[in-house]
Design an enzyme around this catalytic site. Structure first.
Site, PDB file in Angstrom:
ATOM      1  N   LYS A  10      -1.806   5.415  -2.947  1.00  0.00           N
ATOM      2  CA  LYS A  10      -0.761   6.097  -3.732  1.00  0.00           C
ATOM      3  C   LYS A  10      -0.359   5.231  -4.907  1.00  0.00           C
ATOM      4  CE  LYS A  10       2.907   3.373  -2.548  1.00  0.00           C
ATOM      5  NZ  LYS A  10       3.750   2.522  -3.235  1.00  0.00           N
ATOM      6  N   ASP A 136       6.419   4.468   3.877  1.00  0.00           N
ATOM      7  CA  ASP A 136       5.461   5.190   3.030  1.00  0.00           C
ATOM      8  C   ASP A 136       4.542   6.139   3.823  1.00  0.00           C
ATOM      9  OD1 ASP A 136       6.132   4.327   0.490  1.00  0.00           O
ATOM     10  OD2 ASP A 136       4.708   2.664   0.468  1.00  0.00           O
TER      11      ASP A 136
END
Ligand SMILES: C[C@](O)(CO)[C@H](O)COP(=O)(O)OP(=O)(O)OC[C@H]1O[C@@H](n2ccc(N)nc2=O)[C@H](O)[C@@H]1O
Ligand SMILES: Nc1ncnc2c1ncn2[C@@H]1O[C@H](COP(=O)(O)OP(=O)(O)OP(=O)(O)O)[C@@H](O)[C@H]1O
EC number: 2.7.1.148
Length: 289
Positions: A10, A136
């Protein structure tokens, strides 16, 4: 029986910290997307009740410290599963880079075991489980573009950002996320325009997206590590449309529309940095230039 899962990295297009919470986490608001730089996870069913991690990367632990191991153990204990699994991790995402590599491996393990063991859990159920492994992981379960709030576990999906190239450069050192949050002084930071970023993505407005890019954690990492600041400056001078550090760093990325310019930035960075990557934001395979 085995299944394969891709575990993409990401990047944070914006990262704002609102305040420090009583539980010592920070209340955050960030826009993240996935990029075409991914680990490959293979899950092989075992009859015996154990979890085995296999990885060739010397920075990746092959025991219960591995986030993929924790994901498998969490599913097994939560649902009382007696079968085992061998988790083979082919690592392509740099470790401790601010790209959520470990979190993405954990998320891919959750998605893959849901298939391997036919558990029938929804994405939001998997994301809720994932939040117990790390902040996350919930985002990585969705594997798309989203706003993350709370400590990172409250996810609202967005459409994919406008098509573009991403050039990433990671200096040799790793950065501790915990230390960066600890050193953050909120009174000194300028906050990114999260609402503007969300609107830019909704409107597929590339220029507005580039203008709204921002990460409050840069105020700590760029000060502590001059190498990271140097890479950021180099990228800005090389003609990127926008440059930002991802997560707590140290990876810095450029966003560029034209492939030729992305190559120019990629080539100019390779002289300074061993780990440089040129990838697309996920979901775009045509009409880029
Ligand atoms: C920097 C980011 O990667 C941006 O996407 C995330 O905020 C961090 O996500 P992560 O590495 O999955 O974080 P965790 O493993 O849950 O937490 C690592 C450490 O970071 C700090 N932490 C993390 C998330 C958050 N919202 N506030 C925090 O203060 C805490 O000290 C925690 O002990
Ligand atoms: N599957 C995994 N892959 C990589 N590192 C892992 C994994 N499982 C546990 N770790 C440990 O987690 C640490 C951080 O690794 P990771 O690559 O996830 O950091 P990061 O990209 O900075 O994460 P984030 O962006 O979520 O803060 C590593 O130093 C490693 O010891």
């Amino acid at each position: 029986m085995f299944v394969l899962e891709k575990a993409p990295a990401k990047i944070n297009l914006s990262l704002d910290v609102l305040y420090k919470r009583p539980d010592n986490y920070h209340e955050i608001e960030m826009v993240m997307t996935t990029i075409d730089l991914a680990d490959r996870i293979e899950l092989i069913g075992l009859d015996e009740d154990r979890i085995i991690i296999e990885s060739e990367n010397r920075f990746v632990p092959n025991d219960e410290r591995n986030l993929a191991y924790r994901a498998a153990r969490l599913l097994k204990t939560t649902l009382g599963i007696k079968q085992g699994v061998k988790i083979k991790i082919e690592k392509y995402i740099p470790v401790a880079a601010g790209l959520a590599g470990g979190s993405s491996d954990a998320a891919a393990t959750l998605r893959g075991l849901n298939r391997l063991w036919s558990l029938g859990l929804t994405t939001s159920q998997l994301a809720e489980l994932g939040s117990k492994i790390g902040s996350d992981v919930s985002f990585c379960v969705y594997n798309s573009t989203a706003v993350a709030r709370g400590r990172g576990e409250r996810i609202t999906e967005l459409k994919a950002p406008p098509a573009c190239w991403v050039v990433l450069a990671k200096p040799v050192m790793g950065v501790s996320t915990q230390t960066v949050y600890q050193k953050l002084k909120l009174e000194n930071v300028s906050h990114p325009d999260t609402t503007g970023m969300i609107e830019a993505i909704k409107q597929s407005d590339y220029e507005a997206m580039c203008e709204r890019i921002g990460n409050v954690l840069e105020s700590v990492t760029l000060k502590e590590y001059p190498e990271v600041l140097q890479i950021k400056k180099l990228m800005e001078q090389s003609g990127a449309d926008a440059v930002l550090m991802s997560g707590s760093g140290p990876t810095v990325f450029s966003i560029v529309r034209q492939e030729s310019r992305a190559y120019r930035i990629y080539n100019s960075l390779r002289g300074f940095c061993n780990e440089v990557y040129m990838v697309r934001m996920l979901g775009y395979h045509q009409n880029l230039d």
